[in-house]
Design a protein around this motif. Sequence first.
Motif, PDB file in Angstrom:
ATOM      1  N   ALA A  97       0.844  -1.198   0.000  1.00  0.00           N
ATOM      2  CA  ALA A  97       0.000   0.000   0.000  1.00  0.00           C
ATOM      3  C   ALA A  97       0.878   1.245   0.000  1.00  0.00           C
ATOM      4  O   ALA A  97       2.093   1.180   0.225  1.00  0.00           O
ATOM      5  N   HIS A  98       0.244   2.380  -0.281  1.00  0.00           N
ATOM      6  CA  HIS A  98       0.917   3.676  -0.177  1.00  0.00           C
ATOM      7  C   HIS A  98       0.188   4.560   0.822  1.00  0.00           C
ATOM      8  O   HIS A  98      -1.040   4.443   0.984  1.00  0.00           O
ATOM      9  N   PHE A  99       0.936   5.423   1.488  1.00  0.00           N
ATOM     10  CA  PHE A  99       0.366   6.554   2.199  1.00  0.00           C
ATOM     11  C   PHE A  99       0.365   7.722   1.224  1.00  0.00           C
ATOM     12  O   PHE A  99       1.388   7.984   0.566  1.00  0.00           O
ATOM     13  N   LEU A 100      -0.758   8.445   1.128  1.00  0.00           N
ATOM     14  CA  LEU A 100      -0.863   9.574   0.207  1.00  0.00           C
ATOM     15  C   LEU A 100      -1.020  10.876   0.983  1.00  0.00           C
ATOM     16  O   LEU A 100      -1.460  10.879   2.139  1.00  0.00           O
ATOM     17  N   ASN A 101      -0.693  11.985   0.332  1.00  0.00           N
ATOM     18  CA  ASN A 101      -1.008  13.281   0.916  1.00  0.00           C
ATOM     19  C   ASN A 101      -2.397  13.717   0.465  1.00  0.00           C
ATOM     20  O   ASN A 101      -3.074  12.993  -0.291  1.00  0.00           O
ATOM     21  N   VAL A 102      -2.850  14.870   0.884  1.00  0.00           N
ATOM     22  CA  VAL A 102      -4.234  15.273   0.581  1.00  0.00           C
ATOM     23  C   VAL A 102      -4.418  15.550  -0.907  1.00  0.00           C
ATOM     24  O   VAL A 102      -5.548  15.548  -1.404  1.00  0.00           O
ATOM     25  N   GLN A 103      -3.318  15.779  -1.637  1.00  0.00           N
ATOM     26  CA  GLN A 103      -3.423  15.977  -3.085  1.00  0.00           C
ATOM     27  C   GLN A 103      -3.417  14.662  -3.854  1.00  0.00           C
ATOM     28  O   GLN A 103      -3.486  14.664  -5.088  1.00  0.00           O
ATOM     29  N   GLY A 104      -3.338  13.543  -3.152  1.00  0.00           N
ATOM     30  CA  GLY A 104      -3.388  12.248  -3.801  1.00  0.00           C
ATOM     31  C   GLY A 104      -2.054  11.763  -4.332  1.00  0.00           C
ATOM     32  O   GLY A 104      -2.016  10.834  -5.145  1.00  0.00           O
ATOM     33  N   ARG A 105      -0.956  12.371  -3.880  1.00  0.00           N
ATOM     34  CA  ARG A 105       0.364  11.939  -4.314  1.00  0.00           C
ATOM     35  C   ARG A 105       1.015  11.073  -3.237  1.00  0.00           C
ATOM     36  O   ARG A 105       0.763  11.233  -2.047  1.00  0.00           O
ATOM     37  N   THR A 106       1.878  10.164  -3.684  1.00  0.00           N
ATOM     38  CA  THR A 106       2.499   9.206  -2.772  1.00  0.00           C
ATOM     39  C   THR A 106       3.442   9.887  -1.792  1.00  0.00           C
ATOM     40  O   THR A 106       4.254  10.735  -2.175  1.00  0.00           O
ATOM     41  N   LEU A 107       3.318   9.518  -0.525  1.00  0.00           N
ATOM     42  CA  LEU A 107       4.271   9.930   0.503  1.00  0.00           C
ATOM     43  C   LEU A 107       5.247   8.799   0.810  1.00  0.00           C
ATOM     44  O   LEU A 107       6.458   8.984   0.772  1.00  0.00           O
ATOM     45  N   TYR A 108       4.713   7.616   1.126  1.00  0.00           N
ATOM     46  CA  TYR A 108       5.541   6.481   1.517  1.00  0.00           C
ATOM     47  C   TYR A 108       4.939   5.203   0.950  1.00  0.00           C
ATOM     48  O   TYR A 108       3.723   5.003   0.984  1.00  0.00           O
ATOM     49  N   ASP A 109       5.782   4.335   0.422  1.00  0.00           N
ATOM     50  CA  ASP A 109       5.352   2.996   0.007  1.00  0.00           C
ATOM     51  C   ASP A 109       5.701   2.015   1.122  1.00  0.00           C
ATOM     52  O   ASP A 109       6.786   2.081   1.693  1.00  0.00           O
ATOM     53  N   ILE A 279      -6.979   9.180   3.198  1.00  0.00           N
ATOM     54  CA  ILE A 279      -6.405  10.450   2.758  1.00  0.00           C
ATOM     55  C   ILE A 279      -5.864  10.304   1.333  1.00  0.00           C
ATOM     56  O   ILE A 279      -5.108   9.380   1.040  1.00  0.00           O
ATOM     57  N   GLY A 280      -6.268  11.211   0.450  1.00  0.00           N
ATOM     58  CA  GLY A 280      -5.817  11.175  -0.939  1.00  0.00           C
ATOM     59  C   GLY A 280      -6.647  10.320  -1.861  1.00  0.00           C
ATOM     60  O   GLY A 280      -6.296  10.138  -3.032  1.00  0.00           O
ATOM     61  N   GLN A 281      -7.771   9.789  -1.346  1.00  0.00           N
ATOM     62  CA  GLN A 281      -8.568   8.850  -2.140  1.00  0.00           C
ATOM     63  C   GLN A 281      -9.240   9.514  -3.345  1.00  0.00           C
ATOM     64  O   GLN A 281      -9.371   8.894  -4.410  1.00  0.00           O
TER      65      GLN A 281
END
Length: 374
Positions: A97-109, A279-281
């Motif tokens: 899975a990825h953690f996303l920021n509020v703009q829907g871009r990847t933060l951490y894989d 978040i970011g969905q």
Amino acid sequence: MAAAAFLRGAATGRGGLAWLWRLRAVPRHRLAHGSSRHCDYPAGGAAWACFPLGERALVRVRGPESAPFLLGLLTNELPFPCPADSATSAPASAGYAHFLNVQGRTLYDVILYRAPCSYVLDAAPSLRVPEHPDQVPAFLLECDSLVLGALQKHLVLHKIRRNVTVEPCPELCVWALLPHSPGSPEEAGRAALLREQEGTAILSRDPRTASMGWRLLAQDEGPALVSGGRLGDLQDYHRHRYLQGIPEGVRDLPPGVALPLESNLAFMNGVSFTKGCYIGQELTARTHHMGVIRKRLFPVQLLGPLPAGGIAPSTTVFTESGQAAGKYRAGQGDVGLALLQLEKIKGPLHIRTAGSGCVALAASVPDWWPTSIK
């Protein structure tokens, strides 16, 4: 007292098969995964290459509310729950899975593992580990070690008042296992053997694709635990990973820059389009349902002499006519990843280097990708 890994069973899940090993006092011998089929190991050679992934770290998230907490942050469902009836039920699998920021871009894989519900030692009472109900359920999150602190802060920031504990897990090391067998990774995996060990190890098929072999979390040296295992060169692991088109870590997935679907998150079983909100969905779901993805992260090979310092990240990739086709993301030697426009990958591509130089670049489509992309 000698102890050997006890096989609890296997379950087929989205990420493949996984085994959770618990220790029990049994006669000294090796136990194998339950299967009557065996792969043919190379004569006189090692069956497994074991790569110590020192650039990967583990974060433990535990507590009664850990599952809903993580579901609100991750792009994917959680690994299978730890069974209430551990005597008859199957263990957990790993997930991606990825953690996303509020703009829907990847933060951490991250690769997620369901941590053991308890540790059972049928040994001397002094060796038994007490069970703590408030620590169940618990998850281990494998991430790039460069963002270990940032990921912990991200989790704590969103914890608010949830009954969740976030902590590093330095006692376990991450290993990648790739088979030397001429057979498929799946076939080789069925014949994997773990030697007896002290403590608990988690062995799981890599949830991203079968071509990436297996993941092992253990306190001990990987080759010492795996029958037929030998220590592998980490450069070989990364070369294999790039050839398979698998991004891993912040070099391949720059935080706040990479878009999950352009990074092939769906191909790697890393996103659920039916789970609840996270978040970011919004951007991810909209892009998926519109079905318009114009760029993707492709494995590439650089042809010809390379600059002494290699190719810098974000270097523009051009078509034969000089049009921009995308950007080189990261790599090792003559292999790497590039974010390229789908309509331009079939023609000749190149990268311009210092001194009016030029390096040809060939993009490929991995065998494990859906046939609709090929």
